[in-house]
Design a protein around this motif. Structure first.
Motif, PDB file in Angstrom:
ATOM      1  N   GLY A  69       0.797  -1.225   0.000  1.00 34.78           N
ATOM      2  CA  GLY A  69       0.000   0.000   0.000  1.00 34.78           C
ATOM      3  C   GLY A  69       0.823   1.264   0.000  1.00 34.78           C
ATOM      4  O   GLY A  69       0.322   2.346   0.308  1.00 34.78           O
ATOM      5  N   HIS A  70       2.109   1.121  -0.334  1.00 34.58           N
ATOM      6  CA  HIS A  70       3.016   2.287  -0.371  1.00 34.58           C
ATOM      7  C   HIS A  70       3.054   2.991   0.979  1.00 34.58           C
ATOM      8  O   HIS A  70       3.216   4.202   1.056  1.00 34.58           O
ATOM      9  CB  HIS A  70       2.558   3.257  -1.475  1.00 34.58           C
ATOM     10  N   LYS A  84       0.226  12.292   6.518  1.00 33.69           N
ATOM     11  CA  LYS A  84       0.482  12.979   5.242  1.00 33.69           C
ATOM     12  C   LYS A  84      -0.820  13.576   4.716  1.00 33.69           C
ATOM     13  O   LYS A  84      -1.815  12.866   4.529  1.00 33.69           O
ATOM     14  CB  LYS A  84       1.065  11.988   4.242  1.00 33.69           C
ATOM     15  N   GLY A  86      -3.895  14.656   2.708  1.00 32.93           N
ATOM     16  CA  GLY A  86      -4.514  14.126   1.504  1.00 32.93           C
ATOM     17  C   GLY A  86      -4.494  12.621   1.389  1.00 32.93           C
ATOM     18  O   GLY A  86      -5.122  12.062   0.491  1.00 32.93           O
ATOM     19  N   SER A  87      -3.810  11.958   2.308  1.00 35.36           N
ATOM     20  CA  SER A  87      -3.697  10.501   2.184  1.00 35.36           C
ATOM     21  C   SER A  87      -4.972   9.808   2.650  1.00 35.36           C
ATOM     22  O   SER A  87      -5.270   8.695   2.211  1.00 35.36           O
ATOM     23  CB  SER A  87      -2.499   9.978   2.987  1.00 35.36           C
ATOM     24  N   GLY A  88      -5.682  10.430   3.590  1.00 35.52           N
ATOM     25  CA  GLY A  88      -6.917   9.835   4.089  1.00 35.52           C
ATOM     26  C   GLY A  88      -6.718   8.869   5.241  1.00 35.52           C
ATOM     27  O   GLY A  88      -7.697   8.357   5.785  1.00 35.52           O
ATOM     28  N   ASP A  91      -8.566  10.995   9.521  1.00 30.64           N
ATOM     29  CA  ASP A  91      -9.634  11.962   9.273  1.00 30.64           C
ATOM     30  C   ASP A  91     -10.216  12.338  10.621  1.00 30.64           C
ATOM     31  O   ASP A  91     -11.073  11.632  11.151  1.00 30.64           O
ATOM     32  CB  ASP A  91     -10.697  11.361   8.346  1.00 30.64           C
ATOM     33  N   SER A  98     -11.593   7.111   8.955  1.00 28.87           N
ATOM     34  CA  SER A  98     -10.160   7.184   8.645  1.00 28.87           C
ATOM     35  C   SER A  98      -9.725   5.877   8.015  1.00 28.87           C
ATOM     36  O   SER A  98     -10.075   4.798   8.498  1.00 28.87           O
ATOM     37  CB  SER A  98      -9.348   7.425   9.909  1.00 28.87           C
ATOM     38  N   LEU A  99      -8.923   5.980   6.967  1.00 26.83           N
ATOM     39  CA  LEU A  99      -8.466   4.770   6.276  1.00 26.83           C
ATOM     40  C   LEU A  99      -7.676   3.871   7.221  1.00 26.83           C
ATOM     41  O   LEU A  99      -7.761   2.647   7.129  1.00 26.83           O
ATOM     42  CB  LEU A  99      -7.618   5.163   5.065  1.00 26.83           C
ATOM     43  N   THR A 102     -10.512   2.054   9.219  1.00 33.21           N
ATOM     44  CA  THR A 102     -11.389   1.181   8.435  1.00 33.21           C
ATOM     45  C   THR A 102     -10.635  -0.022   7.885  1.00 33.21           C
ATOM     46  O   THR A 102     -11.218  -1.102   7.731  1.00 33.21           O
ATOM     47  CB  THR A 102     -12.043   1.951   7.270  1.00 33.21           C
ATOM     48  N   GLU A 109     -10.507  -7.002   2.830  1.00 36.98           N
ATOM     49  CA  GLU A 109      -9.052  -7.208   2.911  1.00 36.98           C
ATOM     50  C   GLU A 109      -8.616  -6.794   4.311  1.00 36.98           C
ATOM     51  O   GLU A 109      -8.112  -5.692   4.515  1.00 36.98           O
ATOM     52  CB  GLU A 109      -8.341  -6.377   1.842  1.00 36.98           C
TER      53      GLU A 109
END
Lengths: 136, 258
Positions: A69-70, A84, A86-88, A91, A98-99, A102, A109
């Motif tokens: 996922g970089h 970072k 804009g990365s999400g 939040d 928030s990614l 979640t 996954e």
């Protein structure tokens, strides 16, 4: 005869004890194991970095030159990468979306792929997000 | 004694059928939706674009940089396991390099195998005023000084690229390119492959679909050593030979993030 009566009484008593008055909400009867998220402010460095180190920043996952996922979650860079813009990943206006959070609850996954984090770790991460995700 | 036993048995029965606090959770109305985001990465080949104007080296060795990499997605659908589609209403995604998550809204829970969308705007939306939708009100996505007449740029990809034959040139040898792709020629439907595993969307569990957008794919089949092939700057150029080549590469830009 007396022995038989005594045995019968004993059997009845045991049966009554086992089959009577129970409450299937055991968590209300027994004191839960304490989780820091229930009582204290969460520290990214002291509470979350250990979680990421043991469950995420493992070889083949979120570490190294080509991380999944970089995203690298090594202790030295985890906060910078998660925060970072804009990365999400974070939040603070909608912490549950928030990614970072979640991903840990995903049924498609799931993260980590080896098995969901325990409830306390999940609670700590969510609480930290709700506390505006400080670099603490 | 018999009476004692009968009493005891009766007491047993009473105890067995009483004092059982089975606290079932009260039934609540099932909420049949969840929140869905699409998470889009901006790439140049295998390199994620962290900053504009940073030079990246593609796997072929050719150097490329992006000064702008933006596009529109619209008419997004979730494809169910049986092949039917759920249309996500009223969403135009204006994807910019610096932002990755985009809210698509509430979607029904269930299993979905894929996602389908259009790059660009349908012909009706392409005639709307820029102020009609916040996603449209970006001057860099207009062909002209105003959005109308002229319509919108669906994919705006500009930067520099090594145009040497062998792709082994220096940064100093990189040449500017400008691809402003729009009109019907650039309005492309993308149907993503079946995702493994299928997307399992559960109630009140925010979900993400992760996709990589590789802008370098637009160069596929483009002879880079001809400067004329590096400029598509207006609606007319989109209809040219090189415009058609580049626009036909649009669907190949998209892949799932592994």
């Amino acid at each position: 005869m007396r022995n038989r009566q005594a045995t019968y009484l004993l059997a009845c008593s045991v049966y009554m004890l086992v089959g009577s008055c129970y409450n299937d909400k055991a968590d209300r009867l027994y004191a839960p194991v304490s989780c820091k998220a229930d009582t204290a402010i969460i520290s990214f460095k002291n509470d979350l970095i250990p979680v990421f180190t043991s469950s995420c920043a493992l070889s083949g996952c979120h570490t190294g030159p080509s991380p999944e996922g970089h995203l690298v979650l090594d202790s030295a860079v985890a906060f910078a990468n998660l925060s970072k813009p804009g990365s999400g990943y974070i939040d603070t206006s909608a912490p549950e979306s928030s990614l970072l959070y979640t991903s840990l609850l995903s049924t498609t996954e799931p993260m980590p792929p080896t098995g969901k984090l325990n409830d306390c770790n999940l609670k700590m991460i969510l609480k930290w997000l709700r506390e505006k995700a400080p670099d603490n | 004694m018999k009476q004692v036993f009968m009493l005891l048995t009766a007491a047993l029965l009473v105890f067995n059928t009483s004092c059982k606090k089975n606290e079932t959770t009260p039934t609540t109305t099932t909420v049949d939706s969840t929140t869905l985001y699409i998470h889009l990465h901006t790439n140049l080949d295998t390199n994620e674009v962290e900053d504009y104007n940073t030079v990246y080296e593609m796997e072929s060795g050719r150097k490329v940089s992006a000064g702008i990499a933006q596009l529109y997605l619209s008419h997004i659908q979730l494809i169910k396991e049986d092949g039917s589609a759920y249309d996500i209403p009223n969403v135009i995604v204006f994807k910019v390099q610096e932002t990755e998550p985009y809210l698509l809204g509430k979607v029904p829970v269930g299993n979905y195998k894929s996602v389908r969308f259009y790059v660009g705007l349908d012909s009706a939306t392409n005639t709307f005023a820029a102020t009609s939708n916040a996603a449209l009100n970006h001057s860099e996505m207009w062909f002209n000084a105003a959005a109308q007449p002229g319509g919108y740029v669906y994919v705006n990809f500009q930067g520099k690229i090594d145009t040497t034959t062998d792709g082994d040139g220096t940064e100093a040898q990189m040449q500017p390119f400008m691809y402003m792709l729009g009109t019907g020629a650039a309005y492309k439907q993308v149907t993503m492959p079946d995702h493994t595993p299928v997307y399992n969307f559960t109630k009140d569990n925010t979900q993400y679909i992760h996709i990589i957008i590789d802008y370098a794919k637009l160069f596929t089949g483009v002879p880079l050593n001809n400067p004329l092939n590096l400029m598509i700057m207006n609606a007319g150029a989109n209809a040219s030979g090189i415009g058609t080549t580049v626009n036909n590469n649009i669907p190949s830009m998209f892949s799932y993030e592994e």
